[in-house]
Each structure stands twice: as structure tokens, then as C-alpha cells.
Write a protein that holds these residues in place. Structure first.
Motif, mmCIF file in Angstrom:
data_model
loop_
_atom_site.group_PDB
_atom_site.id
_atom_site.type_symbol
_atom_site.label_atom_id
_atom_site.label_comp_id
_atom_site.label_asym_id
_atom_site.label_seq_id
_atom_site.Cartn_x
_atom_site.Cartn_y
_atom_site.Cartn_z
ATOM 1 N N LEU A 140 -56.589 -32.805 -23.766
ATOM 2 C CA LEU A 140 -55.743 -31.964 -23.124
ATOM 3 C C LEU A 140 -54.525 -31.388 -23.917
ATOM 4 O O LEU A 140 -53.839 -32.498 -24.204
ATOM 5 C CB LEU A 140 -55.284 -32.490 -21.831
ATOM 6 C CG LEU A 140 -54.526 -31.615 -21.018
ATOM 7 C CD1 LEU A 140 -54.950 -30.263 -20.482
ATOM 8 C CD2 LEU A 140 -54.292 -32.344 -19.544
ATOM 9 N N ILE A 141 -54.504 -30.220 -24.224
ATOM 10 C CA ILE A 141 -53.334 -29.613 -24.930
ATOM 11 C C ILE A 141 -52.320 -29.045 -24.271
ATOM 12 O O ILE A 141 -52.704 -28.163 -23.589
ATOM 13 C CB ILE A 141 -53.732 -28.841 -26.306
ATOM 14 C CG1 ILE A 141 -54.875 -29.499 -26.939
ATOM 15 C CG2 ILE A 141 -52.842 -28.227 -26.924
ATOM 16 C CD1 ILE A 141 -55.901 -28.805 -27.859
ATOM 17 N N LEU A 142 -51.019 -29.361 -24.401
ATOM 18 C CA LEU A 142 -50.009 -28.799 -23.418
ATOM 19 C C LEU A 142 -49.557 -27.589 -24.454
ATOM 20 O O LEU A 142 -48.636 -28.115 -25.216
ATOM 21 C CB LEU A 142 -49.385 -29.563 -23.040
ATOM 22 C CG LEU A 142 -49.795 -31.034 -22.207
ATOM 23 C CD1 LEU A 142 -48.743 -31.942 -21.590
ATOM 24 C CD2 LEU A 142 -50.692 -30.314 -21.125
ATOM 25 N N GLY A 143 -49.554 -26.352 -24.174
ATOM 26 C CA GLY A 143 -48.908 -25.440 -25.027
ATOM 27 C C GLY A 143 -50.328 -24.713 -25.629
ATOM 28 O O GLY A 143 -50.919 -25.362 -26.622
ATOM 29 N N ALA A 144 -50.293 -23.458 -25.715
ATOM 30 C CA ALA A 144 -51.263 -22.754 -26.261
ATOM 31 C C ALA A 144 -50.800 -21.677 -27.394
ATOM 32 O O ALA A 144 -51.386 -20.655 -27.652
ATOM 33 C CB ALA A 144 -51.986 -21.891 -25.397
ATOM 34 N N GLY A 158 -43.548 -26.965 -27.177
ATOM 35 C CA GLY A 158 -42.262 -26.284 -27.826
ATOM 36 C C GLY A 158 -40.870 -26.876 -27.746
ATOM 37 O O GLY A 158 -40.847 -28.179 -27.572
ATOM 38 N N ALA A 159 -39.817 -26.425 -28.037
ATOM 39 C CA ALA A 159 -38.414 -27.051 -28.207
ATOM 40 C C ALA A 159 -37.921 -27.915 -26.813
ATOM 41 O O ALA A 159 -37.446 -28.759 -27.047
ATOM 42 C CB ALA A 159 -37.571 -25.975 -28.611
ATOM 43 N N ASN A 160 -38.404 -27.498 -25.688
ATOM 44 C CA ASN A 160 -38.110 -28.136 -24.393
ATOM 45 C C ASN A 160 -39.102 -28.928 -23.854
ATOM 46 O O ASN A 160 -39.621 -28.759 -22.661
ATOM 47 C CB ASN A 160 -37.563 -27.278 -23.691
ATOM 48 C CG ASN A 160 -36.400 -26.328 -24.110
ATOM 49 O OD1 ASN A 160 -35.385 -26.961 -24.593
ATOM 50 N ND2 ASN A 160 -36.276 -24.996 -23.953
ATOM 51 N N SER A 161 -39.816 -29.502 -24.637
ATOM 52 C CA SER A 161 -41.227 -30.178 -24.418
ATOM 53 C C SER A 161 -41.010 -31.397 -23.150
ATOM 54 O O SER A 161 -40.361 -32.259 -23.196
ATOM 55 C CB SER A 161 -41.786 -30.949 -25.808
ATOM 56 O OG SER A 161 -42.889 -31.985 -25.494
ATOM 57 N N THR A 162 -41.958 -30.852 -22.383
ATOM 58 C CA THR A 162 -42.225 -31.980 -21.300
ATOM 59 C C THR A 162 -42.630 -33.385 -21.766
ATOM 60 O O THR A 162 -42.521 -34.550 -21.419
ATOM 61 C CB THR A 162 -43.110 -31.506 -20.268
ATOM 62 O OG1 THR A 162 -42.227 -30.296 -19.586
ATOM 63 C CG2 THR A 162 -43.479 -32.410 -19.064
ATOM 64 N N THR A 163 -43.839 -33.081 -22.727
ATOM 65 C CA THR A 163 -44.348 -34.288 -23.213
ATOM 66 C C THR A 163 -43.242 -35.274 -24.073
ATOM 67 O O THR A 163 -43.545 -36.259 -23.880
ATOM 68 C CB THR A 163 -45.365 -33.700 -24.344
ATOM 69 O OG1 THR A 163 -46.247 -32.704 -23.660
ATOM 70 C CG2 THR A 163 -46.497 -34.822 -24.495
ATOM 71 N N ARG A 164 -42.606 -34.530 -24.820
ATOM 72 C CA ARG A 164 -41.536 -35.366 -25.468
ATOM 73 C C ARG A 164 -40.714 -36.179 -24.609
ATOM 74 O O ARG A 164 -40.470 -37.301 -24.941
ATOM 75 C CB ARG A 164 -40.795 -34.418 -26.344
ATOM 76 C CG ARG A 164 -39.597 -34.986 -27.090
ATOM 77 C CD ARG A 164 -39.073 -33.998 -28.127
ATOM 78 N NE ARG A 164 -37.776 -34.238 -28.546
ATOM 79 C CZ ARG A 164 -37.380 -33.965 -30.067
ATOM 80 N NH1 ARG A 164 -38.322 -33.215 -30.739
ATOM 81 N NH2 ARG A 164 -36.358 -34.600 -30.454
ATOM 82 N N ARG A 165 -40.307 -35.437 -23.578
ATOM 83 C CA ARG A 165 -39.310 -36.328 -22.384
ATOM 84 C C ARG A 165 -40.302 -37.257 -21.915
ATOM 85 O O ARG A 165 -39.568 -38.499 -21.627
ATOM 86 C CB ARG A 165 -38.817 -35.159 -21.558
ATOM 87 C CG ARG A 165 -37.812 -34.185 -21.987
ATOM 88 C CD ARG A 165 -37.093 -33.646 -20.988
ATOM 89 N NE ARG A 165 -37.991 -32.904 -19.868
ATOM 90 C CZ ARG A 165 -38.502 -31.568 -20.088
ATOM 91 N NH1 ARG A 165 -37.976 -30.762 -21.185
ATOM 92 N NH2 ARG A 165 -39.170 -31.139 -19.092
ATOM 93 N N ALA A 166 -41.412 -37.089 -21.628
ATOM 94 C CA ALA A 166 -42.211 -38.116 -21.149
ATOM 95 C C ALA A 166 -42.409 -39.472 -21.757
ATOM 96 O O ALA A 166 -42.502 -40.573 -21.440
ATOM 97 C CB ALA A 166 -43.537 -37.538 -20.871
#
Length: 421
Positions: A38-42, A182-190
Motif C-alpha cells: 500500500l503506497i501513500l501518495g501517488a 510528501g513534506a508533511n508526511s502522515t507516515t513519517r509522523r506515525a
């Protein structure tokens, strides 16, 4: 989304639907299904991950999830370096810049008066992201990826150590998730990784304007300024009578120089002052953040990967990020389907370091030197006027994966250590 919605189609069903031209561009994922990836961001990073995963495993269940409906605008310089096209060709995509004229000249101007305008060894392209990204999404869907229009709000890794499952938004499950959001990545915060600090975060404004009238061949312009150094404006001709124009600087310098002044007013005003003959078309100015690779988070082990801007993969010397996005996305897609989910992060981290590690260390070194001693950039540009190999190396470092010659690394490192602060 309800339980009656269909699940991820099989590879055969996807291929048949694609060949019949009837694939649903936003086919949902069933609650009972577990996607392989599952890839978040296309954007470029996400599409490259999907293309590589399906290139290696055509039967994989790959889902691209994005909040936008394509085509959509994306604030960017729109420059496509040849290195990114190399990645796309390896992924089987050869027409991403079709119909857009190549630009093989780049003009660099420094505040100290140094200037060079030499043909590049390999030409660049300028393609609006409304076109470029939509083409990549279409290529990923044609390969078999499912596109789901949704915004990522939560990413939670669960399951067991041997069989991890990542849950997105509480109901979408996948063996591996690639955060290309992207720069405001939800994944990164998670993952518990905070945003870049202001000194490793650039902010830029992008617009479209009439291309400059010139009797010579088209060229890309990068004009640097002392105000807020390191900072520069750009003008990149698209080939349709327009140019992508913009101005960017470090977030820390914006705050230091202008205090509480509205950032948008400062960026818009500086751009207009630096490119007075190219006023932006109404409604085209958009600001965006660029998390620079001088502050890259360590990719953790496990089934959640970060690619592109979400991984702070932006060249600190030029702001270039599309090549990094395509390459990192491709490497993440490969790791997602060739390593076990528990080992995917480690496999991707090693691949990324093998491909870009030395280059990223060298760009960080140069950015640190140039940011504290502007005369270094003046000297480099003046020398590049007379030494083609130096100019080519500067372009490779700024747009591709170039590195500092071995004989110069120690000397530059010592020079950086000797600088105050």
C-alpha cells in the motif's frame, strides 16, 4: 466505504480490465483483503514504487492511495533531470516527457557576479506536474496498480514480529506500506519522526509566466541572491510559451531576516524583484516546503518505508527532488516485494545507502560550506566557465548522483571544520 465494496482484484482481473480500458481509477480495497503493498501518495516516488513492485512481481496486490484526483497541480520547479528519465526507462516508462522540448543549456549567476552558461552534457526537460504525475499514475495503473482516492490519516503497524500487518485509516491493511506522502508526511509522523528543523527546511514559491524572448536556444536560469543566502530564483522554459518561475530560501533565513513578516509577501515580492521581466500569471503562485537531505531520518526496520520528500530526499544545493523521488520509490518498491515485511525497511535502507549514500554525504558537505561562505560558489562558477569537466561535475552533483573527486573531499572537510560557528 462499506463491507459490500469489492476487494483488490486479482492480477489477471486487473490486466483484463486494463486491456479493455474499463479499470476503475479509484477501485476500493475490501476490508477483508490485505494488500501486498500500500503506497501513500501517488506522486513520482509513489508511482515508481508501484511500477517497480509490479515489474518484479506482476501478481502482487499493489494499491496507490492519494487524496487528489489526477491530473492535479503540484507546486514544483517542474524540472525533470535525465537521471530521473533513466529510472523511468528502467521501469518500462519511456514517454513521461513526450511532447516537451529538451533544454540543454543552464545559466548560473551568483551574487558576486560570476556567471556560466554552458550546454549540459545531457539535456533536461520541463514538464508541468499536472502532466508528468498524471502520466506516471496512468503507467502504474496500466501495470496493475489500483488507485484509491483517500487521504491517509493514520498508519499503525501491528500483527506479529514474523507476520506484521500495517493498518491505514483503521480499515486498510497491507504487508508493507511505503510513505510517499510528501513534506508533511502522515507516515513519517506515525513512525515518530519529526519534521526537519528550519535550517534544513527550504520554502519556495512557484508560478508560471511568459517565457523570456530570446534569439538564442532556450536555457534554464538559476540566479542566486545574497539576501537570505543561500537563496535563488529560477526560470525554466516549458516550451509552450510559458516558463516555470520561482524563488526559494531556507525557512530559518526567512524567519531571521523578516521576523513575523508574512512569508508569502516576502517570497512573492523577492521573486518579482529578481525576475522583473517575467511577472507571474494570476493565480499561479503557490508556496511549498522542501525538506532537505542534510537532515535525513534513519529508515527504520520493519514494514513501513519512507520515500521521496517524506524521507527528506531533496538536494540541499539545488532543491531538486524528482530524481531522488523516482529512485527512492523504485528501491522501496523492490524491497517491499523481495524482502519479508519485517526486513523490508532494513533492505531498503541498505539499497538507498548503496545508491545515494556517498552522494548525499557530499552534497551535505558542500551545502554546509556554501551556506557559510558564499565566495565558494562564486569561485566554483567562475572556474566552471573555463573547465567543462568541472561544470559537468557541478551539474551531476546538483541534479543527479555526482560526488566530489576523492582528492578534494578531505580538503573541503577541513575547510568546513575551520569555519566559525
Amino acid at each position: 466505504m462499506t463491507a459490500s465494496e469489492p476487494g483488490v482484484p486479482s492480477a489477471a482481473a486487473r490486466a483484463a480490465a486494463g486491456s479493455a480500458g474499463a479499470a476503475d481509477p479509484c477501485a476500493p480495497v475490501g476490508l477483508s483483503e490485505v494488500a501486498d503493498l500500500l503506497i501513500l501518495g501517488a506522486g513520482p516516488a509513489g508511482c515508481a514504487a508501484a511500477l517497480r513492485a509490479l515489474q518484479l512481481r506482476p501478481d502482487a496486490r499493489v494499491v496507490l492511495m492519494d487524496a487528489a484526483d489526477f491530473p492535479r497541480d503540484k507546486a514544483c520547479g517542474d524540472g525533470i533531470a535525465p537521471h530521473g528519465l533513466d529510472v523511468l526507462r528502467a521501469l518500462g516508462v519511456s514517454d513521461a516527457v513526450a511532447g516537451y522540448r529538451s533544454v540543454d543549456r543552464m545559466r548560473l549567476r551568483t551574487p558576486g557576479g560570476a556567471e556560466v552558461a554552458t550546454p549540459c552534457r545531457r539535456a533536461n526537460h520541463v514538464v508541468p506536474r499536472t502532466v508528468f504525475d498524471a502520466r506516471l499514475v496512468a503507467a502504474a495503473r496500466a501495470r496493475g496498480a489500483v488507485l484509491l482516492r483517500r487521504r491517509a490519516r493514520s498508519v499503525v503497524a501491528g500483527g506479529s514480529v514474523d507476520e506484521p500487518v500495517v493498518v491505514v485509516n483503521g480499515d486498510l491493511r497491507a504487508r508493507v506500506v511505503v510513505g510517499a506522502d510528501g513534506a508533511n508526511s502522515t507516515t513519517r509522523r506515525a513512525l515518530g519522526i519529526g519534521p526537519n528543523p528550519p535550517e534544513a527546511l527550504a520554502i519556495a514559491v512557484r508560478g508560471y509566466a511568459d517565457a523570456p524572448h530570446t534569439s538564442g536556444p532556450p536555457e534554464q536560469l538559476i540566479e542566486m541572491t545574497d539576501e537570505g543566502w543561500p537563496a535563488y530564483a529560477w526560470s525554466f522554459p516549458i516550451g509552450d510559451g510559458r516558463a516555470n518561475i520561482g524563488y526559494g530560501m531556507l525557512r530559518s533565513k526567512l524567519a531571521a531576516l523578516h521576523g513575523d513578516a508574512a512569508g508569502r509577501t516576502v517570497l512573492h515580492g523577492t521573486l518579482a524583484r529578481m525576475l522583473p521581466d517575467q511577472p507571474a500569471h494570476p493565480g499561479t503562485l503557490r508556496a511549498h516546503h522542501l525538506p532537505l537531505s542534510t537532515w535525513r531520518p534513519r529508515q527504520p526496520d520493519g514494514p513501513v518505508l519512507l520515500a521521496g520528500d517524506a524521507a527528506s530526499l531533496i538536494n540541499p544545493l539545488t532543491g531538486e527532488g524528482i530524481y531522488y523521488a523516482l529512485l527512492s520509490g523504485s528501491l522501496a518498491g523492490a524491497a517491499a516485494v523481495t524482502a519479508t515485511p519485517a526486513r523490508a525497511g532494513a533492505a531498503y535502507r541498505k539499497a538507498l545507502d548503496r545508491e545515494l549514500g556517498r552522494h548525499l554525504r557530499h552534497t551535505a558537505l558542500l551545502a554546509g560550506l556554501a551556506g557559510r561562505r558564499r565566495t565558494l560558489m562564486d569561485s566554483a562558477v567562475r572556474a566552471a566557465r573555463h573547465r567543462t569537466e568541472l561544470y559537468d561535475n557541478l551539474v551531476e552533483i546538483g541534479l543527479g548522483r555526482g560526488t566530489i573527486p576523492t582528492a578534494s573531499v578531505a580538503r573541503l572537510a577541513l575547510r568546513k571544520l575551520a569555519l566559525p560557528g
